[in-house]
Structure formats: C-alpha cells, structure tokens
Design an enzyme around this catalytic site. Structure first.
Site, short mmCIF file in Angstrom:
data_model
loop_
_atom_site.label_atom_id
_atom_site.label_comp_id
_atom_site.label_asym_id
_atom_site.label_seq_id
_atom_site.Cartn_x
_atom_site.Cartn_y
_atom_site.Cartn_z
N HIS A 107 -4.32 7.76 2.67
CA HIS A 107 -4.71 6.61 1.85
C HIS A 107 -6.18 6.35 2.19
O HIS A 107 -6.61 6.58 3.33
CB HIS A 107 -3.98 5.33 2.23
N ASP A 110 -6.77 4.65 5.44
CA ASP A 110 -6.42 5.38 6.66
C ASP A 110 -7.66 6.02 7.26
O ASP A 110 -7.78 6.17 8.48
CB ASP A 110 -5.44 6.53 6.38
N GLU A 238 5.65 8.26 -6.67
CA GLU A 238 6.62 8.35 -5.57
C GLU A 238 7.64 7.22 -5.71
O GLU A 238 7.32 6.06 -5.46
CB GLU A 238 5.86 8.25 -4.24
N GLU A 274 10.74 11.23 -1.78
CA GLU A 274 10.83 10.99 -0.33
C GLU A 274 12.28 10.77 0.10
O GLU A 274 13.02 10.01 -0.52
CB GLU A 274 9.97 9.78 0.05
N ASP A 302 7.96 13.99 0.29
CA ASP A 302 7.61 13.30 1.53
C ASP A 302 8.81 13.48 2.45
O ASP A 302 9.89 12.94 2.19
CB ASP A 302 7.31 11.82 1.29
N ASP A 313 13.51 1.68 5.82
CA ASP A 313 12.77 2.93 5.79
C ASP A 313 12.30 3.27 7.21
O ASP A 313 11.21 2.88 7.61
CB ASP A 313 11.57 2.70 4.84
N ASP A 315 11.67 6.25 8.50
CA ASP A 315 10.66 7.32 8.53
C ASP A 315 10.71 8.19 9.79
O ASP A 315 9.68 8.45 10.42
CB ASP A 315 9.24 6.74 8.38
N ASP A 345 5.84 12.40 5.90
CA ASP A 345 5.67 10.94 5.86
C ASP A 345 6.65 10.36 6.89
O ASP A 345 7.64 9.73 6.55
CB ASP A 345 5.94 10.41 4.45
C1 XUL Z 1 5.92 4.09 1.86
C2 XUL Z 1 5.45 5.45 1.58
C3 XUL Z 1 3.98 5.63 1.44
C4 XUL Z 1 3.59 6.61 0.38
C5 XUL Z 1 2.11 6.67 0.12
O1 XUL Z 1 7.29 3.95 1.97
O2 XUL Z 1 6.22 6.38 1.52
O3 XUL Z 1 3.48 6.01 2.68
O4 XUL Z 1 4.02 7.88 0.71
O5 XUL Z 1 1.56 5.46 -0.21
CO CO Z 2 5.92 8.40 1.22
#
Ligand code: XUL
Ligand code: CO
Length: 441
Positions: A107, A110, A238, A274, A302, A313, A315, A345
């Site tokens: 991003h 970032d 996404e 994702e 992702d 989430d 992750d 991600d």
């Molecule tokens: C948030 C997510 C983000 C996107 C990019 O849940 O997945 O990191 O991948 O903005």
């Molecule tokens: Co993402």
C-alpha cells in the site's frame, strides 16, 4: 537471485534460503519449493509467483486491540521520514532476496508515512519509489501489485469512494492517482482495490444504491487514468464480507462479479481472492476460487489462513496441505492465475519476536504451496479424479440429456421423459474423492 542488503544487515546470521529437499532437517531451508522444478509444463516459480506483503512483514508491529507493539524494528528508528522509509526498504529487500521471493506488494502508506498534505505525500511517494526502483533493478525483484490504503486515515471512517461527503472522495482520488503513478513507475503487474471501508455500519444512515454507484464511478475513473498513463496490467478487486465495516460491498466473489457486470467493468477487472476473507463470508477458499475461475476472473490470491475457533481475520500463514491441495487443483485446472500470483497477506504472531520467525513463516507457506501444487498435479495426472467427476455428468453427453443441455427440450418434454420411471441412486462417493487427496499428499 542475489541477496541485496543496504549499509546495515538487518537479518544477521541468516543467509539465503536454499532448496535442500524433503530429507533436509535444516529449518531454514526449503524442502519442497525448488523454484526451477517443472510441474505441468512450467517451473514452480512461474506457477506460484510468490509475493511478500510489505505491510505485515515490515510495518506490522504486533499491536492488537489489547496492547501496543511487540515487534520493535531496527529499521524504524530514524527521525526523518524518508531516511526511515529507506531503512525499511533496505530491510525489506534484504528479506525478500534472502527468501528468493520474486515479487512484493504494497500500500502507498506502507512504503513511507503519509501526513495530511496531498502534495507532500506525492513527493514522499515519488522519492521512495525512486529508491525502490534502484532496489528492484539491483535484485530482479518485481512488483506484483500496488494499492492505496483507503481505510486507516480518520477521514475514511465513513468510507472512501463511497463516503457520503464528496470532499473525502476527492482525497481517495488523490491517493489512488498517486498509488497508480507509483505502481506504473515500478512496473507493477497489477493494481488492487480492497474496499475496507466501502460498506456500512448501519443501513439507517446509508443510501446503499448511491454509494455503490459512486464506487463504480470511482473505479471507472481510476481505470481510465491508469490506462491513459500506459498501464497494461490487471485491476483486482479483493472481496471481503465485513471487518472493518459491518457489511462490505465487495462481500464475496459472486457479489463482486455481479457488480463488475452491472457497471461494465468486466474487461479490466479480475478478482484477488483471500483465504480468510472467504471463510469470513461463510465459504471455503476453494468455493471462492471456483466461482472466480468459472467466470474467467481468477486473477490472484492473498494467501493466509483463519482460525477455526475465531470469527475474525487472523491472517496466519498457510500450512494446511489438505486444503491447499484442493486449492491447487482448482488453480491448475484454471491454467494458473490471471496476471497475479500468491501474495502472503499473512502476519507472524504478536509473540513471534525472533528475526528468524519471519523466515520460518514464509518457508512454511512457500513449501506448503509447492507441495500442494506437486500433489495436485499428480492427482490430475495419475488418479481417476477428473474422469470420475466427468462420469457423474455422463447422462448429459448423449440422447435427451444432451438435448436438454443444448436447450432443445421444454418442460413438458422433461415431464414425459420422467414417465420412464424412478432413476436408480448414484453415489456421490465423497469419501472416495477425499481419500484421493490424502493418497497423493
Ligand atoms: C485486509 C486485506 C488487505 C488487502 C490490501 O483484510 O486483505 O491487506 O489485501 O488492501
Ligand atoms: Co488481502
């Protein structure tokens, strides 16, 4: 790939991670990811197209709603914004090249801290992407996709492109324009829109129709601008059902496909699916991939995983071979990604505080995907999986079934054919299929 470090080496004592094979007991080596191994006609690195996400790996400091940072980064010390951003980029490229990751994703915020001054933010992004370009050229690492963070700043609390206040929409536009410029400058292969706050917290104060029209308008403007600047890549949406909003407009793959069709965006946009977003939507990741693949819109993924006991989430890095093999079956059958790759991600845990943890996380994810791809290819080549599934539909291959599929029968004809009597049951053989996966892992 050459390891590229800056003046400081941030991950001291860890060299480049090499493929050593399944017999290796070195935890800092690949056991499955042999990047040049050819599977289904292409080397693993071309199928998988792994990318490191800048935000989790170099900004994610371990903080959560209950506590502050636990990851204290040596690259986050200097007072000057750009000096700090360059140190972070040195650390990022050192890690990415030590892992032999062919791509990265970011991003805008970032890469370098943003303030409230639009022109100053543009200058900062331009300066740091100049540095990124040098790093890319020195290493051969490429940008899989760029994006703009339209969800963290307080001005976006009611949405970005869907904000009820047009002045906020202008800021979203400024940010996306600069992020597109940065992506194009760095030869980014794709550009992502994740609509974190493009949704609502309460329908009582929301004109959903208007907000979705504005979102579509915004995507058209962004596409037009990027194309005018010569961007040839794919735009990805996404999907995610919620979090941070109660309801996000890009809820899941089917919803997004309907939206793209309604607003005439199908030619330029595909999906970035994702894992943990799919499960939050009440689907499996495999379901979302299949929906995207069936429409020809499977762009990128992702990679991460959720937690079976938690409804948010989390992750975490992917490690479930069984699920990943099912995933790679779909991706192989789709012929690979539509422009994208596998972006991790995913973040190491709040209490994973050794520099080596980031390596273990990526090694585990890359090895799991590589092994899943090899397994899925073996299933397609050596098992009766495809044949069996095809045979389930054999009744549509000839006679009246074929006529039905071709649109040659009416409802009365179906009724008349039903007079032939009650069909015999045919087993779905789910357990047999499930055992094929385990047999080949
Ligand atoms: C948030 C997510 C983000 C996107 C990019 O849940 O997945 O990191 O991948 O903005
Ligand atoms: Co993402």
């Amino acid at each position: 790939m050459e390891v590229v470090t800056g003046t400081t080496e941030y991950f001291k004592g860890i060299g480049q991670i090499k493929f050593e094979g399944p017999g290796s007991d070195n935890p800092l080596a690949f056991r499955w990811y042999d990047e040049n191994r050819v599977v289904a006609g292409k080397p693993l690195k071309e199928w998988l197209r792994f990318a490191c996400s800048y935000w989790h790996s170099f900004n994610g400091n371990g903080s959560d709603p209950f506590g502050g940072p636990t990851h204290l980064f040596a690259w986050d010390q200097k007072a000057d914004v750009l000096d700090r951003a360059k140190d972070k980029m040195d650390a990022a490229f050192e890690f990415i090249t030590k892992m032999s990751l062919p791509f990265y994703c970011f991003h805008d915020v970032d890469l370098v801290d943003y303030g409230n001054d639009v022109a100053e933010n543009e200058r900062r992004l331009d300066a740091i992407t100049g540095y990124a370009l040098e790093k890319q050229q020195a290493s051969g690492v490429k940008l899989l996709w760029g994006t703009a963070n339209l969800f963290s700043h307080r001005r976006y609390m009611n949405g970005a492109a869907t904000n009820p206040d047009f002045r906020v929409v202008t800021h979203a536009g400024a940010q996306v324009k600069a992020a597109l410029d940065a992506t194009i400058k760095l030869g980014g292969e794709n550009y992502v829109f994740w609509g974190g706050r493009e949704g609502y917290m309460s329908l009582l104060n929301t004109n959903m129709k208007k907000e979705q029209e504005h979102l579509a308008r915004f995507l058209h403007l962004s596409r037009d601008y990027a194309r005018k600047q010569g961007f040839k890549g794919v735009f990805f949406i996404e999907p995610k059902p919620c979090e941070p909003t109660k309801h996000q407009y890009d809820y899941d793959a089917a919803t997004v496909i309907g939206f793209l069709r309604q607003y005439d965006l199908l030619n330029d946009f595909k999906l970035n699916i994702e894992v943990n977003h799919a499960t939050l939507a009440g689907h499996t990741f495999q379901h979302e991939l299949q929906v995207a693949a069936d429409t020809g819109l499977l762009g990128s993924i992702d990679a991460n995983r959720g937690d079976y006991q938690n409804g948010w989430d989390t992750d975490q890095f992917p490690n479930n071979l069984n699920e990943l093999t099912e995933t790679m079956l779909i991706i192989l059958e789709a012929g690979g990604f539509g422009g994208g790759g596998i972006n991790f991600d995913a973040k190491i845990r709040r209490n994973s505080t050794d520099p080596a943890d980031l390596f273990h996380a990526h090694i585990g994810g890359m090895d799991s995907f590589a092994r899943a791809l090899i397994t899925a290819d073996a299933i397609l080549q050596k098992s009766d999986y495809l044949e069996l599934r095809k045979a389930r539909y054999a009744s549509f291959e000839a006679g009246a079934g074929k006529d039905f599929a071709a649109g040659k029968l009416n409802l009365e004809a179906l009724r008349d054919l039903a007079l032939e009597g009650e069909p015999e049951t045919i087993s779905g053989r789910q357990e047999y299929y499930e055992n094929i996966i385990n047999r080949f892992i």
